[in-house]
Design a protein around this motif. Structure first.
Motif, PDB file in Angstrom:
ATOM      1  N   GLN A  36      13.946  -0.667 -11.565  1.00 21.92           N
ATOM      2  CA  GLN A  36      13.821  -0.752 -12.879  1.00 21.92           C
ATOM      3  C   GLN A  36      14.498  -1.941 -13.085  1.00 21.92           C
ATOM      4  OE1 GLN A  36      11.176   0.315 -14.856  1.00 21.92           O
ATOM      5  NE2 GLN A  36      11.841  -1.584 -15.792  1.00 21.92           N
ATOM      6  N   GLU A  37      15.769  -1.994 -12.924  1.00 23.31           N
ATOM      7  CA  GLU A  37      16.642  -3.383 -13.212  1.00 23.31           C
ATOM      8  C   GLU A  37      16.296  -4.284 -12.367  1.00 23.31           C
ATOM      9  OE1 GLU A  37      21.652  -4.405 -13.198  1.00 23.31           O
ATOM     10  OE2 GLU A  37      20.848  -2.486 -12.238  1.00 23.31           O
ATOM     11  N   VAL A  38      15.706  -4.430 -11.082  1.00 29.53           N
ATOM     12  CA  VAL A  38      15.061  -5.552 -10.584  1.00 29.53           C
ATOM     13  C   VAL A  38      14.106  -6.109 -11.557  1.00 29.53           C
ATOM     14  CG1 VAL A  38      13.555  -6.354  -8.449  1.00 29.53           C
ATOM     15  CG2 VAL A  38      15.552  -4.902  -8.260  1.00 29.53           C
ATOM     16  N   LEU A  39      13.192  -5.295 -11.993  1.00 28.54           N
ATOM     17  CA  LEU A  39      11.864  -5.853 -12.533  1.00 28.54           C
ATOM     18  C   LEU A  39      12.495  -6.483 -13.863  1.00 28.54           C
ATOM     19  CD1 LEU A  39       9.381  -2.897 -12.343  1.00 28.54           C
ATOM     20  CD2 LEU A  39       9.603  -5.443 -10.775  1.00 28.54           C
ATOM     21  N   ASP A  40      13.673  -5.724 -14.766  1.00 28.36           N
ATOM     22  CA  ASP A  40      14.010  -6.357 -15.930  1.00 28.36           C
ATOM     23  C   ASP A  40      14.839  -7.577 -15.818  1.00 28.36           C
ATOM     24  OD1 ASP A  40      13.296  -3.919 -17.208  1.00 28.36           O
ATOM     25  OD2 ASP A  40      15.272  -2.963 -17.102  1.00 28.36           O
ATOM     26  N   LEU A  56      16.126  -9.186  -2.112  1.00 25.77           N
ATOM     27  CA  LEU A  56      16.284  -8.379  -1.033  1.00 25.77           C
ATOM     28  C   LEU A  56      16.560  -7.177  -1.238  1.00 25.77           C
ATOM     29  CD1 LEU A  56      17.058  -8.869   2.297  1.00 25.77           C
ATOM     30  CD2 LEU A  56      19.541  -9.176   1.525  1.00 25.77           C
ATOM     31  N   ILE A  57      16.044  -6.193  -0.785  1.00 23.61           N
ATOM     32  CA  ILE A  57      15.843  -4.739  -1.801  1.00 23.61           C
ATOM     33  C   ILE A  57      15.858  -3.723  -0.835  1.00 23.61           C
ATOM     34  CG2 ILE A  57      13.088  -4.618  -1.691  1.00 23.61           C
ATOM     35  CD1 ILE A  57      13.177  -3.651  -4.524  1.00 23.61           C
ATOM     36  N   ASP A  58      16.379  -2.580  -1.183  1.00 24.44           N
ATOM     37  CA  ASP A  58      16.407  -1.410  -0.450  1.00 24.44           C
ATOM     38  C   ASP A  58      15.164  -0.483  -0.878  1.00 24.44           C
ATOM     39  OD1 ASP A  58      17.364   0.919   1.005  1.00 24.44           O
ATOM     40  OD2 ASP A  58      18.816   1.580  -0.315  1.00 24.44           O
ATOM     41  N   LEU A  59      14.878   0.470  -0.222  1.00 21.89           N
ATOM     42  CA  LEU A  59      13.666   1.271  -0.365  1.00 21.89           C
ATOM     43  C   LEU A  59      14.199   2.639  -1.204  1.00 21.89           C
ATOM     44  CD1 LEU A  59      11.652   1.517   2.986  1.00 21.89           C
ATOM     45  CD2 LEU A  59      11.322   0.040   0.789  1.00 21.89           C
ATOM     46  N   THR A  68       7.327   0.756  -4.498  1.00 22.17           N
ATOM     47  CA  THR A  68       6.917   0.593  -5.737  1.00 22.17           C
ATOM     48  C   THR A  68       7.260  -0.772  -6.481  1.00 22.17           C
ATOM     49  OG1 THR A  68       6.663   2.981  -6.298  1.00 22.17           O
ATOM     50  CG2 THR A  68       6.385   1.765  -8.069  1.00 22.17           C
ATOM     51  N   THR A  69       8.554  -0.910  -6.366  1.00 19.54           N
ATOM     52  CA  THR A  69       9.160  -2.290  -7.144  1.00 19.54           C
ATOM     53  C   THR A  69       8.497  -3.253  -6.308  1.00 19.54           C
ATOM     54  OG1 THR A  69      11.091  -1.007  -7.582  1.00 19.54           O
ATOM     55  CG2 THR A  69      11.206  -3.372  -7.666  1.00 19.54           C
ATOM     56  N   THR A  70       8.451  -3.337  -5.115  1.00 16.79           N
ATOM     57  CA  THR A  70       8.000  -4.489  -4.357  1.00 16.79           C
ATOM     58  C   THR A  70       6.496  -4.707  -4.858  1.00 16.79           C
ATOM     59  OG1 THR A  70       9.417  -4.105  -2.334  1.00 16.79           O
ATOM     60  CG2 THR A  70       7.210  -5.262  -2.055  1.00 16.79           C
ATOM     61  N   ALA A  71       5.680  -3.785  -5.018  1.00 11.32           N
ATOM     62  CA  ALA A  71       4.279  -3.824  -5.368  1.00 11.32           C
ATOM     63  C   ALA A  71       4.132  -4.592  -6.647  1.00 11.32           C
ATOM     64  CB  ALA A  71       3.528  -2.488  -5.326  1.00 11.32           C
ATOM     65  N   ILE A 177       1.386   1.389 -11.418  1.00  8.40           N
ATOM     66  CA  ILE A 177       0.761   0.157 -10.914  1.00  8.40           C
ATOM     67  C   ILE A 177      -0.453  -0.310 -11.762  1.00  8.40           C
ATOM     68  CG2 ILE A 177       1.492   0.464  -8.559  1.00  8.40           C
ATOM     69  CD1 ILE A 177      -1.198   2.004  -7.847  1.00  8.40           C
ATOM     70  N   SER A 178      -1.189  -1.359 -11.472  1.00  6.71           N
ATOM     71  CA  SER A 178      -2.407  -1.675 -12.304  1.00  6.71           C
ATOM     72  C   SER A 178      -3.488  -0.967 -11.963  1.00  6.71           C
ATOM     73  CB  SER A 178      -2.475  -3.296 -11.899  1.00  6.71           C
ATOM     74  OG  SER A 178      -3.087  -3.421 -10.440  1.00  6.71           O
ATOM     75  N   GLU A 179      -4.520  -0.949 -12.828  1.00 10.57           N
ATOM     76  CA  GLU A 179      -5.747  -0.069 -12.300  1.00 10.57           C
ATOM     77  C   GLU A 179      -6.358  -0.877 -10.938  1.00 10.57           C
ATOM     78  OE1 GLU A 179      -9.827   0.812 -12.193  1.00 10.57           O
ATOM     79  OE2 GLU A 179      -8.988  -0.961 -12.697  1.00 10.57           O
ATOM     80  N   ARG A 180      -6.364  -2.079 -10.946  1.00  7.11           N
ATOM     81  CA  ARG A 180      -6.807  -2.964  -9.813  1.00  7.11           C
ATOM     82  C   ARG A 180      -6.017  -2.349  -8.559  1.00  7.11           C
ATOM     83  NH1 ARG A 180      -6.727  -9.241  -8.942  1.00  7.11           N
ATOM     84  NH2 ARG A 180      -7.807  -9.309  -7.072  1.00  7.11           N
TER      85      ARG A 180
END
Length: 222
Positions: A36-40, A56-59, A68-71, A177-180
């Motif tokens: 969440q902090e990444v997205l913020d 560069l991200i941990d899972l 989820t963050t990657t998507a 995530i998005s509906e699409r």
């Protein structure tokens, strides 16, 4: 290249940062302790048109996991590339990350040179895989998985929600995530399991013990 480092362990972030900052062609523009902090941070950076080239991200992180963050990064900030740096090399995690749009996948015991190579490759729009991960994917191409074994962790989650009678929009809301994207995951599940309807998918989930034989009626909204 500008890089944002995300890991819930401060000592890991500092170690990665220290190495990357020693490279002439890399600038660290921020750190984050969870998805969440990444997205913020990316949202704030986008206002000033200063998004990083690579995250560069941990899972495994609190609040919002790396896949989820990657998507969400790929969906909201399509110009930002994501490289996973994790201690987990299980097939489902690899597929989940790559299926979410990651441009690289490294294990945490990778050498510093591999980390730098992965970041540089991602910034060029290329894909870089840890050699062990690459060998694993190659073996799967020779002997591909079938049935539930062919599904990623995210697709299993989607299958369980389908079996609970959730619509695409409800699945999207549940998984953030998005509906699409939810609709795409449902389609992948049906294709991989060689099914033609959500009802059939629900029956498979019950038969395989993923969900109990109960719940709301399953619709066929695609």
């Amino acid at each position: 290249m500008t890089v944002l480092v995300a890991d819930d362990h401060a000592v890991v972030r500092r170690g990665v940062r220290a190495y990357l900052e020693s490279l002439d062609d890399v600038e660290i523009v921020g750190e984050a302790g969870d998805g969440q902090e990444v997205l913020d941070r990316l949202g704030a950076m986008s206002v000033h048109r200063a998004l990083p080239d690579v995250v560069l991200i941990d899972l495994v992180m609190p609040r919002l996991d790396g896949a989820t963050t990657t998507a969400l990064i790929v969906e909201r900030f399509p110009g930002v590339r994501v490289v996973v740096l994790t201690g987990f090399g299980e097939r489902e995690r690899v597929h989940g990350a790559l299926g979410s749009g990651a441009s690289g996948y490294l294990l945490k015991d990778a050498g510093p040179g591999e980390v730098a190579a992965a970041v540089r490759a991602a910034a060029r729009g290329e894909v870089f895989l840890d050699p062990r991960v690459a060998r694993q994917l190659t073996r799967e191409m020779v002997s591909p998985a079938s049935g539930l074994g062919a599904l990623t962790l995210r697709e299993r989650d989607v299958l369980m929600l389908v079996a609970q009678g959730r619509s695409n929009q409800e699945i999207a809301d549940q998984l953030l995530i998005s509906e699409r994207t939810a609709r795409k995951h449902v389609g992948n599940v049906l294709r991989k399991l060689q099914l033609s309807s959500r009802t059939q998918a629900a029956l498979v989930a019950v038969r395989e013990g993923l969900v109990p034989p109960q719940g709301r009626p399953v619709g066929d909204d695609g």
